[in-house]
Design a protein around this motif. Sequence first.
Motif, PDB file in Angstrom:
ATOM      1  N   GLY A 221       0.831  -1.210   0.000  1.00 18.01           N
ATOM      2  CA  GLY A 221       0.000   0.000   0.000  1.00 18.01           C
ATOM      3  C   GLY A 221       0.860   1.253   0.000  1.00 18.01           C
ATOM      4  N   VAL A 222       0.168   2.405  -0.100  1.00 16.46           N
ATOM      5  CA  VAL A 222       0.873   3.695  -0.190  1.00 16.46           C
ATOM      6  C   VAL A 222       1.868   3.889   0.954  1.00 16.46           C
ATOM      7  CG1 VAL A 222       0.543   6.210  -0.179  1.00 16.46           C
ATOM      8  CG2 VAL A 222      -1.109   4.748  -1.363  1.00 16.46           C
ATOM      9  N   GLU A 223       1.430   3.635   2.183  1.00 17.35           N
ATOM     10  CA  GLU A 223       2.271   3.948   3.354  1.00 17.35           C
ATOM     11  C   GLU A 223       3.416   2.961   3.568  1.00 17.35           C
ATOM     12  OE1 GLU A 223       2.193   6.773   4.665  1.00 17.35           O
ATOM     13  OE2 GLU A 223       0.359   7.328   3.585  1.00 17.35           O
ATOM     14  N   ASP A 224       3.321   1.771   2.959  1.00 18.71           N
ATOM     15  CA  ASP A 224       4.352   0.749   3.201  1.00 18.71           C
ATOM     16  C   ASP A 224       5.717   1.173   2.647  1.00 18.71           C
ATOM     17  OD1 ASP A 224       2.495  -0.954   4.327  1.00 18.71           O
ATOM     18  OD2 ASP A 224       1.967  -1.845   2.391  1.00 18.71           O
ATOM     19  N   ALA A 225       6.760   0.798   3.398  1.00 17.66           N
ATOM     20  CA  ALA A 225       8.123   1.003   2.883  1.00 17.66           C
ATOM     21  C   ALA A 225       8.340   0.012   1.737  1.00 17.66           C
ATOM     22  CB  ALA A 225       9.124   0.744   3.994  1.00 17.66           C
ATOM     23  N   LYS A 226       9.077   0.466   0.710  1.00 16.85           N
ATOM     24  CA  LYS A 226       9.282  -0.405  -0.454  1.00 16.85           C
ATOM     25  C   LYS A 226      10.780  -0.523  -0.750  1.00 16.85           C
ATOM     26  CE  LYS A 226       4.884   1.236  -2.168  1.00 16.85           C
ATOM     27  NZ  LYS A 226       4.674   2.188  -1.004  1.00 16.85           N
ATOM     28  N   ASP A 227      11.179  -1.716  -1.177  1.00 20.29           N
ATOM     29  CA  ASP A 227      12.589  -1.911  -1.517  1.00 20.29           C
ATOM     30  C   ASP A 227      12.787  -1.549  -2.993  1.00 20.29           C
ATOM     31  OD1 ASP A 227      15.110  -2.745  -2.083  1.00 20.29           O
ATOM     32  OD2 ASP A 227      14.849  -4.816  -1.378  1.00 20.29           O
ATOM     33  N   PRO A 228      13.534  -0.454  -3.257  1.00 18.48           N
ATOM     34  CA  PRO A 228      13.691  -0.041  -4.672  1.00 18.48           C
ATOM     35  C   PRO A 228      14.329  -1.137  -5.528  1.00 18.48           C
ATOM     36  CG  PRO A 228      15.152   1.226  -3.215  1.00 18.48           C
ATOM     37  CD  PRO A 228      14.250   0.428  -2.334  1.00 18.48           C
ATOM     38  N   ASP A 229      15.213  -1.943  -4.906  1.00 21.26           N
ATOM     39  CA  ASP A 229      15.901  -2.980  -5.686  1.00 21.26           C
ATOM     40  C   ASP A 229      14.971  -4.107  -6.126  1.00 21.26           C
ATOM     41  OD1 ASP A 229      18.217  -1.536  -5.392  1.00 21.26           O
ATOM     42  OD2 ASP A 229      18.772  -2.569  -3.533  1.00 21.26           O
ATOM     43  N   SER A 231      11.874  -3.353  -7.215  1.00 22.69           N
ATOM     44  CA  SER A 231      10.782  -2.737  -7.986  1.00 22.69           C
ATOM     45  C   SER A 231      11.157  -2.531  -9.459  1.00 22.69           C
ATOM     46  CB  SER A 231      10.442  -1.381  -7.356  1.00 22.69           C
ATOM     47  OG  SER A 231       9.672  -0.615  -8.246  1.00 22.69           O
ATOM     48  N   ILE A 232      10.286  -3.004 -10.344  1.00 23.95           N
ATOM     49  CA  ILE A 232      10.514  -2.814 -11.787  1.00 23.95           C
ATOM     50  C   ILE A 232      10.333  -1.332 -12.133  1.00 23.95           C
ATOM     51  CG2 ILE A 232       9.838  -3.569 -14.113  1.00 23.95           C
ATOM     52  CD1 ILE A 232       8.317  -5.890 -12.664  1.00 23.95           C
ATOM     53  N   VAL A 233       9.374  -0.687 -11.470  1.00 22.42           N
ATOM     54  CA  VAL A 233       9.136   0.751 -11.742  1.00 22.42           C
ATOM     55  C   VAL A 233      10.423   1.518 -11.441  1.00 22.42           C
ATOM     56  CG1 VAL A 233       7.681   2.761 -11.245  1.00 22.42           C
ATOM     57  CG2 VAL A 233       6.735   0.458 -10.980  1.00 22.42           C
ATOM     58  N   PHE A 234      11.047   1.205 -10.296  1.00 21.25           N
ATOM     59  CA  PHE A 234      12.283   1.894  -9.932  1.00 21.25           C
ATOM     60  C   PHE A 234      13.401   1.571 -10.926  1.00 21.25           C
ATOM     61  CE2 PHE A 234      16.397   2.315  -7.915  1.00 21.25           C
ATOM     62  CZ  PHE A 234      16.323   3.590  -7.379  1.00 21.25           C
ATOM     63  N   ALA A 235      13.530   0.281 -11.282  1.00 23.15           N
ATOM     64  CA  ALA A 235      14.633  -0.127 -12.176  1.00 23.15           C
ATOM     65  C   ALA A 235      14.570   0.647 -13.490  1.00 23.15           C
ATOM     66  CB  ALA A 235      14.565  -1.627 -12.443  1.00 23.15           C
ATOM     67  N   GLN A 246      18.887   9.234  -8.342  1.00 21.18           N
ATOM     68  CA  GLN A 246      18.552   7.828  -8.040  1.00 21.18           C
ATOM     69  C   GLN A 246      18.458   7.627  -6.537  1.00 21.18           C
ATOM     70  OE1 GLN A 246      21.132   4.892  -9.803  1.00 21.18           O
ATOM     71  NE2 GLN A 246      20.910   5.755 -11.842  1.00 21.18           N
ATOM     72  N   LYS A 247      19.405   8.253  -5.809  1.00 20.68           N
ATOM     73  CA  LYS A 247      19.432   8.075  -4.357  1.00 20.68           C
ATOM     74  C   LYS A 247      18.179   8.703  -3.740  1.00 20.68           C
ATOM     75  CE  LYS A 247      22.026   8.800  -0.174  1.00 20.68           C
ATOM     76  NZ  LYS A 247      20.821   9.418   0.430  1.00 20.68           N
ATOM     77  N   ASP A 248      17.842   9.893  -4.197  1.00 19.28           N
ATOM     78  CA  ASP A 248      16.628  10.573  -3.712  1.00 19.28           C
ATOM     79  C   ASP A 248      15.399   9.704  -3.897  1.00 19.28           C
ATOM     80  OD1 ASP A 248      17.666  12.874  -2.860  1.00 19.28           O
ATOM     81  OD2 ASP A 248      16.733  14.168  -4.406  1.00 19.28           O
ATOM     82  N   LEU A 249      15.281   9.175  -5.096  1.00 17.80           N
ATOM     83  CA  LEU A 249      14.100   8.373  -5.407  1.00 17.80           C
ATOM     84  C   LEU A 249      14.091   7.088  -4.562  1.00 17.80           C
ATOM     85  CD1 LEU A 249      11.565   8.171  -7.229  1.00 17.80           C
ATOM     86  CD2 LEU A 249      12.940   6.850  -8.851  1.00 17.80           C
ATOM     87  N   ALA A 250      15.269   6.477  -4.406  1.00 17.41           N
ATOM     88  CA  ALA A 250      15.354   5.241  -3.609  1.00 17.41           C
ATOM     89  C   ALA A 250      14.904   5.530  -2.177  1.00 17.41           C
ATOM     90  CB  ALA A 250      16.777   4.698  -3.635  1.00 17.41           C
ATOM     91  N   ASP A 251      15.302   6.705  -1.634  1.00 17.57           N
ATOM     92  CA  ASP A 251      14.879   7.070  -0.274  1.00 17.57           C
ATOM     93  C   ASP A 251      13.365   7.191  -0.185  1.00 17.57           C
ATOM     94  OD1 ASP A 251      17.440   7.046   0.589  1.00 17.57           O
ATOM     95  OD2 ASP A 251      17.761   9.223   0.451  1.00 17.57           O
ATOM     96  N   LYS A 252      12.773   7.787  -1.204  1.00 17.73           N
ATOM     97  CA  LYS A 252      11.309   7.936  -1.200  1.00 17.73           C
ATOM     98  C   LYS A 252      10.645   6.558  -1.146  1.00 17.73           C
ATOM     99  CE  LYS A 252      10.495  12.433  -3.342  1.00 17.73           C
ATOM    100  NZ  LYS A 252      11.636  12.905  -4.154  1.00 17.73           N
ATOM    101  N   TYR A 253      11.175   5.604  -1.888  1.00 19.17           N
ATOM    102  CA  TYR A 253      10.620   4.241  -1.858  1.00 19.17           C
ATOM    103  C   TYR A 253      10.764   3.654  -0.458  1.00 19.17           C
ATOM    104  CZ  TYR A 253       9.800   3.378  -6.884  1.00 19.17           C
ATOM    105  OH  TYR A 253       9.314   3.390  -8.160  1.00 19.17           O
ATOM    106  N   ARG A 254      11.960   3.815   0.120  1.00 18.43           N
ATOM    107  CA  ARG A 254      12.244   3.166   1.413  1.00 18.43           C
ATOM    108  C   ARG A 254      11.449   3.782   2.547  1.00 18.43           C
ATOM    109  NH1 ARG A 254      17.739   3.383  -0.420  1.00 18.43           N
ATOM    110  NH2 ARG A 254      18.268   1.342  -1.303  1.00 18.43           N
ATOM    111  N   ASN A 255      11.189   5.107   2.448  1.00 17.44           N
ATOM    112  CA  ASN A 255      10.527   5.795   3.562  1.00 17.44           C
ATOM    113  C   ASN A 255       9.039   5.508   3.677  1.00 17.44           C
ATOM    114  OD1 ASN A 255      12.941   6.893   4.137  1.00 17.44           O
ATOM    115  ND2 ASN A 255      12.540   8.868   3.135  1.00 17.44           N
ATOM    116  N   GLY A 256       8.453   4.944   2.628  1.00 15.72           N
ATOM    117  CA  GLY A 256       6.994   4.754   2.642  1.00 15.72           C
ATOM    118  C   GLY A 256       6.313   6.073   2.293  1.00 15.72           C
TER     119      GLY A 256
END
Length: 319
Positions: A221-229, A231-235, A246-256
């Motif tokens: 879900g939206v609030e869940d932390a996500k592992d950028p590695d 994720s196909i969307v991230f890749a 890339q680092k900024d975006l990865a942080d956004k994924y990880r922070n939920g």
Amino acid sequence: MRILTGIQPSGTTHLGNYFGYFKQNVDLLGEEENLLMIADLHALTSVHSGDELREYRQSLVRDFLACGFDPNKGSLFFQSYVPGHAELAWILGCVTPMGLLERAVSYKDKVQRGLEANAGLFTYPVLQAADILIYDADTVPVGKDQVQHIEMASDIAKKFNNRYGKDLLVSPVPRVVKEVALIPGIDGQKMSKSYGNIIPMFGEEKVVEKAIMGIVTDSKGVEDAKDPDESIVFAIHALMLDAAEQKDLADKYRNGGLGYGDAKKMLLETFFDYFGPMRKKHADLKESELEEAVQMGAKHAKGIASQTMERVITAVGLV
Ligand code: ADP
Ligand code: TRP
């Protein structure tokens, strides 16, 4: 050093082609003498409609020019415009042992994937050897899957030289272009026109949007932390970003707090920023500019090819 590379006009150009092939070859321009061949004779092994082949050939020229291929820095041409390719392929076929062709993995792969098992498909590596040897090309930038073909070209050159005289043909070496990890398609498999999972670089906006919004995700879900590695969307998004972005975006994924819907919208925006100028050029290029580029390329290519053919036909006794 003379560099030759080739690509088959056999489908719609996608992001995998861009990051795995187009970009490297455009970046190499000007470094050495560069020949970029559109392998339309090879495409006959898999494209069996004249109208389709005509369209793929034309659009590949447009795609290359739109991606920054400068016809004054390299030669872009159709394989079929230089008759020496087919002629040399026949001559080389007569020094190529059957066993060499029988070991080619790409023939087996393609037949397994359902391509018609015709003689053209089987002798494909001989024509590819002719493509390379006719230009005395010493370097061939290709993806990993093509390395065996380049090694076969080298073996065929040696056989030819053994029979007819040393140093007649130059043995090429493959230069595996900067090891690009395979770009995933919207379903997570390798992006490929054969898998129906592509993001077409020059597709209509709606088509691009549909592809990007359709990228497969997990059920977080939206609030869940996500592992950028994971994720196909991230890749896919990361391909178009510099290291800090890339680092900024990865942080956004990880922070939920970032849902996949919004992550895809961000990717869509980046896509149009990144490819916008190329898409504009693609739309603006005139047919006459395409024709001029390939005529110029073919003229240069023919000049080199005719010298090799002179040497070859003399050595084998055809003059
Ligand atoms: P497709 O797999 O769609 O049939 P091609 O085999 O015609 O594409 O590939 C043309 C070039 O693009 C080749 O040099 C290949 O290495 C590169 N390429 C194709 N798909 C990808 C991918 N998913 N990732 C990286 N490079 C790719
Ligand atoms: N076989 C290559 C591919 O499918 C295309 C190709 C044809 C090529 N002739 C070539 C590549 C000569 C390098 C050199 O990708």
